[in-house]
Write a protein that holds these residues in place. Structure first.
Motif, PDB file in Angstrom:
ATOM      1  N   GLY A 454      80.856   9.581  78.892  1.00 36.78           N
ATOM      2  CA  GLY A 454      81.035   9.575  77.446  1.00 36.78           C
ATOM      3  C   GLY A 454      79.838   8.960  76.750  1.00 36.78           C
ATOM      4  N   ASP A 456      79.529   8.590  73.102  1.00 31.61           N
ATOM      5  CA  ASP A 456      79.717   8.054  71.756  1.00 31.61           C
ATOM      6  C   ASP A 456      79.603   6.535  71.687  1.00 31.61           C
ATOM      7  N   SER A 698      88.953  10.885  73.963  1.00 30.44           N
ATOM      8  CA  SER A 698      87.872   9.909  73.763  1.00 30.44           C
ATOM      9  C   SER A 698      88.431   8.511  73.544  1.00 30.44           C
ATOM     10  N   GLU A 700      87.570   6.566  71.157  1.00 30.49           N
ATOM     11  CA  GLU A 700      87.835   6.426  69.726  1.00 30.49           C
ATOM     12  C   GLU A 700      89.221   6.967  69.378  1.00 30.49           C
TER      13      GLU A 700
END
Length: 984
Positions: A454, A456, A698, A700
């Motif tokens: 990931g 981000d 994700s 988030e």
């Protein structure tokens, strides 16, 4: 060699080859009789001309004086390269030299929005290489100085549609369905439309082929700035108006009138018109009967001398920040844009594409490097740990001749890569090492974003650390301090932007029956010319207070379009629909553990659009989710109700934003939503094609789902997943944490997660790249793939389960007649050598044979056309004899002469010792071949397989060959790798 250098960089650099000068006081020197190194022949047949009429007389001269009868295979066509006539000694006879067929592959003219153009088989050579001009320099006359540049789009346009050239105006108009049968007095406006469409197609085709080209608007704008600077500094500047002003949109620049009275005169040093071939022929052979005089036409690259311009812009009060990005798939570019949008609150941010066609020669960017307070490098990683190949020339220039600009400069580096490769974020590591060598300072530690774990969170943390470092300086401005405060505010983070969009997002849901009724009513209203009440209003309209549901849906149909994955606004994408012609299983999985494994040869029909490709290129496949109907029905049924009713796969949705100011950021932050906003989208297509429903949730999204879950235990788990990297990775390894399993893992979320939430939090199903396993010159409008179903395991013990890759599973499950969305991706660094006599050594394992197969088909085609080929050897590694693909085909290549020798090695063949490709390279039989051919300066090595295999083979080559031999091949770009990651 000149053409090979030019094509190696996609014609993005200008080269000049200088022969010895003429004798003093004379024009008696070596000569190249051709106008250009690359040009097409013309053949006359009963009054008709096949090829480029401009070269008809030259072609006839070659036939009469040199006995040339066309290409080696004597198949005369519309795009046959003319041989070169070179007279090295003015007193000696001229000699004719055939150009290798593969020296400069032509650019096929096409456009995804106008597939009809592909049917006309239009193409043009990739670079203008002028060779009929003399160069006078310091009193010395050079009579053979061929040089190349890059085309302007309108130059190729005129070559294709001018009446005395290919004269394709009317055929193109008819292919586009335009009316060319005009009534008396009716203006032929179709010519403007043809010119406009073809010009866009030409520019699009060159860019897609990664061949340098400049558009006519940018060209005249740059020239006009340069001209005015010259007039200020030197007070004079000679100009030939007809050479400078573009034949399209001439009036859109001040040069159109500003240069109308410009004078033309010659300043030296200069290029001057030399002896034409007619005069040279007369001197060498005597008079020849010509029906009409020869006209000297030079396809222009004279604009190339005007490409430099001075930086003339007033800087804003904000400190200057330059972001230099090098991106392969566009991921690094998107993050660079994201980074720039955040920093622009306190800095004057500019961008530079290091992979651009003219990046290596752009003098403007060096001025920006020098003027910037901070230079940020954002780089992806290509192959096995290197910077993107198209950026190599730029970085070589920046860290070489211009390294003094970097010395003492504050910089930052952000890298993107995949931990599934042995060398992680190698592109960023290279840039960091070069910055240290040049004396630059990295303001913060290098950021390394992992596609597997990931990107981000790493991206956000790195941005925050960068802003903290900049705002902590004593010289920091109040704007920098304000940026530090705002970036710690969630509303200004990337996640915050998603939440802003979510708050503004409104989704209306319609049943298929609703849509059919509205469309029928709209049709009836249009037929009877009745006005349709559309109405306007503020705020949310889904309550239908002002309009009936039917009227609202009719309004939507009128004001929106149906989202189409093939549509693209900027025209930079070339997505085509292919039809599966056949799928042949080459290997079936054996045993319980391998039942999911299998390898298929897939043939795809490209007749619709017929996009061009070369052996060695890639194709990006847009997969469909192979989730069963029942599973999707269950998932959609557990989503939050939309106005009192559950969603179904048969519904259609219309998404819009109540705050239109947020639309500008969608393309960078929320590409999925950007692709469907203001469009009527079937949910079936959304879940089958667009949503990455098998992708992990994700971190988030986990944080936001914490607020939605109603069960305390699930809230604790989701919060930990959103904040603890180790816990998140543990779940990924254990179960994948896929969106499709959301309600299975967290039952309390049922009927609480909205479709709006999914559109803002889920990723778009991205395309996957595959090496093309065919040569278009051999298979025609087809494309072949060799695809192995990717199988991997998650969990352990009783919880261990086998899973398959999304795209490989999709492709190996397709049936003849099914449609496949695809996009061709040029990989010039893996094309056959421009010199067909170059020895090549091919190394592959398993499905890595795919691009090798395309290269071998290409060699067989060249051999059939009469080319003399250099030797070629192949090492093919596989697990067992049964899995060594295409034995018969490889034997056929050997029999035809496209392949001189084959070495097989097996790692799991019963009764045989394990042998891998590096082991085979070290064997005595292979060593003999390697030492014989790879010591030659024009030899090439092509490898395709896992990144680990490529690294092992490179190490073996280093051990076998002298160091200077291997280093020279690496430096010259003669070791070509097409590799993929090897997941544990």
């Amino acid at each position: 060699q000149h053409l090979a250098k030019a094509m190696a960089c996609g014609s993005a650099e200008a080269y000049i080859s200088v022969f010895r000068p003429a004798a003093p006081g004379t024009d008696s020197g070596p000569r190249i009789w051709n106008d250009q190194l690359l040009s097409y022949a013309a053949y006359s047949n009963k009054g008709d001309v096949t090829g480029d009429p401009k070269n008809l007389r030259f072609t006839q001269m070659l036939e009469e004086r040199f006995g040339w009868s066309g290409p080696p295979d004597e198949k005369k066509g519309t795009h046959d390269y003319l041989p070169l006539v070179i007279q090295a000694d003015p007193q000696g006879p001229p000699e004719m030299f055939e150009l290798p067929l593969n020296c400069a592959p032509p650019v096929h003219i096409f456009h995804p929005k106008y597939p009809e153009l592909s049917e006309l088989n239009m193409k043009w050579y990739p670079t203008p290489a002028v060779c009929a001009l003399d160069l006078t320099l310091g009193g010395i006359l050079y009579t053979a100085v061929p040089f190349n540049g890059w085309y302007a789009d309108t130059e190729v346009l005129r070559d294709l549609i001018d009446e005395d050239r290919y004269n394709l105006m009317v055929p193109i108009a008819k292919a586009l369905g335009l009316n060319t049968e005009l009534k008396a007095g009716e203006p032929p406006y179709y010519k403007e439309e043809v010119s406009w469409i073809l010009c866009k197609a030409i520019y699009h085709s060159f860019k897609t082929a990664k061949v340098a080209m400049i558009d006519h608007h940018t060209l005249i704008d740059m020239f006009w700035v340069w001209y005015n600077n010259e007039m200020v500094s030197r007070k004079y500047c000679p100009v030939n108006w007809k050479w400078v002003i573009p034949p399209m949109s001439s009036h859109t620049n001040g040069a159109y009138l500003g240069l109308s009275k410009a004078q033309e005169y010659t300043l030296k040093p200069a290029y001057l018109v030399g002896k034409g071939y007619v005069q040279l022929e007369k001197e060498a052979f005597g008079e020849r009967n010509l029906d009409k005089p020869f006209r000297n036409l030079f396809v222009a690259m004279i604009f190339g001398i005007y490409m430099k311009r001075w930086l003339a812009e007033i800087r804003a009060r904000k400190p200057a920040v330059l972001i230099i990005y090098a991106s392969v798939t566009g991921n690094a570019q998107c993050h660079a844009a994201d980074l720039g949008s955040i920093l622009s609150k306190a800095y004057s941010v500019t961008f530079f594409d290091a992979c651009g066609p003219n990046a290596a020669t752009d003098t403007d960017v060096m001025g920006r490097v020098q003027a910037s307070k901070l230079v940020i490098f954002v780089s992806s990683t290509q192959g096995n740990g290197v910077i993107p190949s198209l950026s190599e020339k730029f970085f070589s220039s920046l860290f070489g001749d211009n390294s003094q600009l970097i010395k003492g400069k504050e910089c930052a580096v952000l890298g993107f890569g995949s931990s599934s490769y042995p060398i992680f974020c190698g592109g960023a590591v290279f840039i960091s090492n070069m910055l240290a060598r040049c004396g630059a300072t990295e303001l913060v530690a290098r950021g390394e974003c992992d596609a597997v774990r990931g990107e981000d969170k790493t991206f956000r943390v790195w941005i925050r650390s960068l802003v903290v470092a900049m705002a902590s300086k004593e010289s920091a401005s109040c704007m920098e301090a304000a940026l530090l405060e705002s970036i710690q505010d969630d509303n200004n983070s990337i996640v915050g932007k998603r939440r802003q969009v979510l708050d503004s997002l409104e989704v209306q849901v319609f049943s298929q029956e609703d849509t059919k009724k509205a469309a029928a009513s709209l049709f009836v209203a249009n037929r009877s010319n009745r006005a349709i009440a559309t109405g306007t209003g503020r705020g949310k309209t889904t309550t239908m207070n002002e309009l009936s549901k039917k009227q609202s849906l009719m309004t939507i149909i009128l004001s929106s379009s149906v989202a189409n994955p093939e549509d693209n606004e900027d025209g930079n994408r070339n997505i085509f629909t292919g039809i599966v012609k056949s799928r042949e299983e080459m290997i079936r999985g054996i045993g319980e553990e391998e039942k999911e494994r299998g390898t298929s040869l897939i043939k795809i029909d490209l007749s619709h659009g017929n996009p061009p490709y070369e052996p060695g290129d890639h194709v990006r496949i847009f997969p469909q989710n192979l989730i069963c109907q029942d599973q999707l029905d269950v998932f959609i049924g557990k989503l939050k109700k939309n106005h009192t009713r559950h969603l179904t796969l048969d519904d259609e949705i219309y998404a819009k934003l109540t705050n239109n100011d947020l639309k500008a950021d969608l393309k960078v932050h929320l590409p999925l939503l950007d692709s469907i906003i203001d469009c009527l989208v079937p949910l079936r297509r959304l879940f089958k094609e667009d949503l990455a429903i098998s992708a992990p949730i994700s971190m988030e999204a986990c944080v936001d789902l914490t607020q939605i879950a109603s069960e305390a235990r699930e809230q604790v788990i989701l919060k930990k997943l959103g904040t603890d990297d180790d816990e998140y990775e543990k779940w990924i390894n254990m179960c994948g944490l896929k969106w499709i399993d959301l309600f299975e893992h967290f039952p309390s979320l049922s009927n609480k997660v909205s479709i709006e939430f999914l559109l803002c939090m889920m990723m778009k199903n991205h395309a996957r790249s595959y090496s093309i396993a065919s040569c278009k010159s051999v298979v025609g409008p087809e494309l072949h793939l060799i695809v192995g179903r990717f199988v991997y395991s998650r969990g352990s013990g009783d919880d261990k389960k086998t899973e398959v890759g999304v795209c490989s599973s999709y492709l190996t499950s397709t049936e003849p007649g099914e449609e496949v969305l695809l996009e061709i991706e040029s990989m010039r660094q893996f094309h056959l050598p421009s010199d067909p006599s170059s020895p090549i050594f091919l190394i592959c394992t398993g499905t890595g044979y795919a691009p090798i197969r395309g290269l071998l088909q290409g060699r067989a085609h060249l051999l059939q056309r009469g080319e003399e080929l250099g030797p070629a050897y192949l090492i093919f590694g596989s697990r067992s004899y049964k899995e060594a693909l295409f034995h018969d085909e490889i034997r056929e290549f050997s029999e035809k002469g496209a392949l001189d020798g084959v070495f097989f090695c097996y790692s799991r063949q019963p009764g045989m010792k394990k042998e891998y490709t590096p082991d085979k390279l070290r064997s005595a039989e292979v060593k003999t071949v390697l030492n014989l051919f790879l010591r030659q300066a024009n030899s090439h090595v092509f490898m395709c397989g896992s990144a680990n295999m490529a690294e092992g083979c490179k190490k073996a080559l280093k051990d076998i060959l002298p160091h200077d031999c291997f280093d020279s091949a690496s430096k010259d770009g003669r070791i070509h790798c097409d590799v993929f990651g090897a997941l544990a």
